[in-house]
Design an enzyme around this catalytic site. Structure first.
Site, short mmCIF file in Angstrom:
data_model
loop_
_atom_site.label_atom_id
_atom_site.label_comp_id
_atom_site.label_asym_id
_atom_site.label_seq_id
_atom_site.Cartn_x
_atom_site.Cartn_y
_atom_site.Cartn_z
N CYS A 28 -11.92 20.91 -6.89
CA CYS A 28 -11.44 20.14 -5.66
C CYS A 28 -11.01 19.08 -5.78
CB CYS A 28 -12.83 20.68 -4.55
SG CYS A 28 -14.11 19.54 -5.63
N HIS A 29 -10.21 18.68 -5.34
CA HIS A 29 -9.63 17.20 -5.27
C HIS A 29 -10.21 16.69 -4.18
CE1 HIS A 29 -6.46 19.55 -7.57
NE2 HIS A 29 -6.39 20.82 -6.30
N THR A 73 -0.92 16.21 -7.94
CA THR A 73 0.32 15.03 -8.43
C THR A 73 -0.19 13.56 -7.44
OG1 THR A 73 0.94 16.66 -7.70
CG2 THR A 73 1.23 16.96 -10.31
N ARG A 120 -5.91 16.35 -16.87
CA ARG A 120 -5.01 17.02 -16.56
C ARG A 120 -3.63 16.95 -16.88
NH1 ARG A 120 -3.73 19.08 -10.99
NH2 ARG A 120 -4.60 21.86 -10.78
N ARG A 126 7.24 22.13 -9.03
CA ARG A 126 7.21 22.04 -7.74
C ARG A 126 6.42 21.29 -7.48
NH1 ARG A 126 3.00 23.64 -5.76
NH2 ARG A 126 2.07 25.35 -6.74
N ASP A 246 -11.20 25.27 -5.10
CA ASP A 246 -9.52 23.95 -4.66
C ASP A 246 -9.48 23.70 -2.93
OD1 ASP A 246 -7.06 22.86 -5.64
OD2 ASP A 246 -5.84 24.91 -4.55
O1 LIG Z 1 -5.30 22.30 -6.26
C1 LIG Z 1 -3.91 22.51 -7.33
O2 LIG Z 1 -4.72 23.04 -8.47
C2 LIG Z 1 -3.03 23.54 -7.39
C3 LIG Z 1 -1.80 22.74 -6.40
C4 LIG Z 1 -1.63 20.76 -6.71
C5 LIG Z 1 -2.13 20.41 -8.23
O3 LIG Z 1 -2.21 20.97 -8.30
C6 LIG Z 1 -1.32 19.08 -7.47
O4 LIG Z 1 -0.94 18.49 -6.62
O5 LIG Z 1 -1.64 18.23 -8.53
C7 LIG Z 1 -1.29 23.34 -5.86
O6 LIG Z 1 -0.73 24.12 -6.36
O7 LIG Z 1 -0.18 22.70 -5.40
#
Ligand SMILES: O=C(O)/C=C(\CC(=O)C(=O)O)C(=O)O
Length: 291
Positions: A28-29, A73, A120, A126, A246
């Protein structure tokens, strides 16, 4: 936030499946809040704020006890929002950071003390500009002595090109979202077979069996097309799989998933109590809470 940004579900359903005691949401973020922890200038998207307090609320509501927070990211290699969440978690969250090759040993030690256990490497075009492999390799060598692992995020069609680089990495390697297979292809077709081979021939490789909402071509009410892929990974490598919500589901364009329904996906891909305990408790505890 971006004009087409979908905000996380405001009131997820209560899942029928009850996670076992000690369950970990291992992907998760946290985002921002942007006025405290600004988004990175080099970001490819601007999300809604998704602060730690909301994540703790969701954790408790869904019946989980712990989180693994993965640096996204949109915060680049500025891990302040992540570290802030880890420090506020009372030991109930661990982290996966993003670092640059010039990170100092002192910075790495501070991240470790906060609860970071991995870095990571993101290969999804993208989301990031390409980082040269020598740079990634030097980061891998820097984090190896800390006992950290590497989380890799890529799309299935990139795997043939990246395979040798991945298998040369010196640490445990965790693949996000099963390497994003195209679930319209056969389960035993060459694309998914290559991913299975990656895990079979490399015992240091793990997989997250997450994100049916990203992989499904059928949509929110039936992520059934993803089930055979995830179930195969769970049943073949029961000691090397992780699961996560996620949340807050960055960059979803088709729909915003109901987090309760995502939890109800778990018994379909891990059909026995033993598999569920490994997936949700034993495996993430071994990887993230061994110290
Ligand atoms: O949440 C995820 O794992 C996937 C993401 C975002 C991501 O990985 C990021 O911004 O680093 C996606 O596919 O856009």
């Amino acid at each position: 936030m971006d004009r087409d940004w979908l905000v996380f579900h405001p009131s997820p359903s209560k899942p029928a499946f009850r996670p076992p005691p000690g369950a970990v949401d291992a992907h998760c973020h946290v985002f921002g809040p942007g006025d405290v922890f600004p988004y990175a200038p080099e970001r490819k998207y601007t999300p809604c704020d998704a602060p730690k307090e909301k994540l703790w609320e969701l954790r408790d509501y869904l019946g989980f006890e712990r989180n693994v927070i993965v640096q996204a990211t949109c915060h680049g290699a500025d891990n302040r929002a992540l570290v802030d969440a880890l420090k506020a978690s009372n030991g109930r969250a661990r982290g996966v950071a993003t670092v640059k090759h010039d990170v100092t040993d002192e910075e790495l030690r501070a991240l470790d003390a906060a609860g970071v256990r991995g870095v990571r490497f993101n290969f999804v075009k993208r989301l990031v500009d390409t980082t040269p492999r020598e740079v990634l390799r030097s980061i891998a060598e820097r984090i190896q002595p800390l006992g950290w692992h590497i989380v890799i995020y890529f799309e299935a069609q990139e795997l043939p090109e990246l395979y040798d680089f991945f298998t040369s990495l010196p640490t445990t390697v965790v693949v996000d979202h099963m390497g994003r297979p195209d679930v319209t292809q056969p389960l035993d077709g060459p694309e998914f077979e290559l991913f299975i081979r990656l895990l079979r021939e490399n015992p240091n490789f793990w997989s997250k069996v997450s994100c049916p909402e990203r992989l499904s071509k059928r949509g929110p009410d039936a992520y059934e097309d993803v089930v055979p892929f995830a179930r195969r990974v769970v049943e073949t490598f029961p000691d090397r799989v992780l699961w996560g919500t996620d949340w807050p589901h960055p960059n979803m364009k088709s729909h915003m998933p109901d987090d309760g329904k995502l939890v109800d996906f778990i018994p379909k891909i891990a059909p026995t109590v033993e598999l569920q305990r490994k997936l949700l408790v034993d495996n993430p505890m071994a990887l993230y809470w061994s110290r």
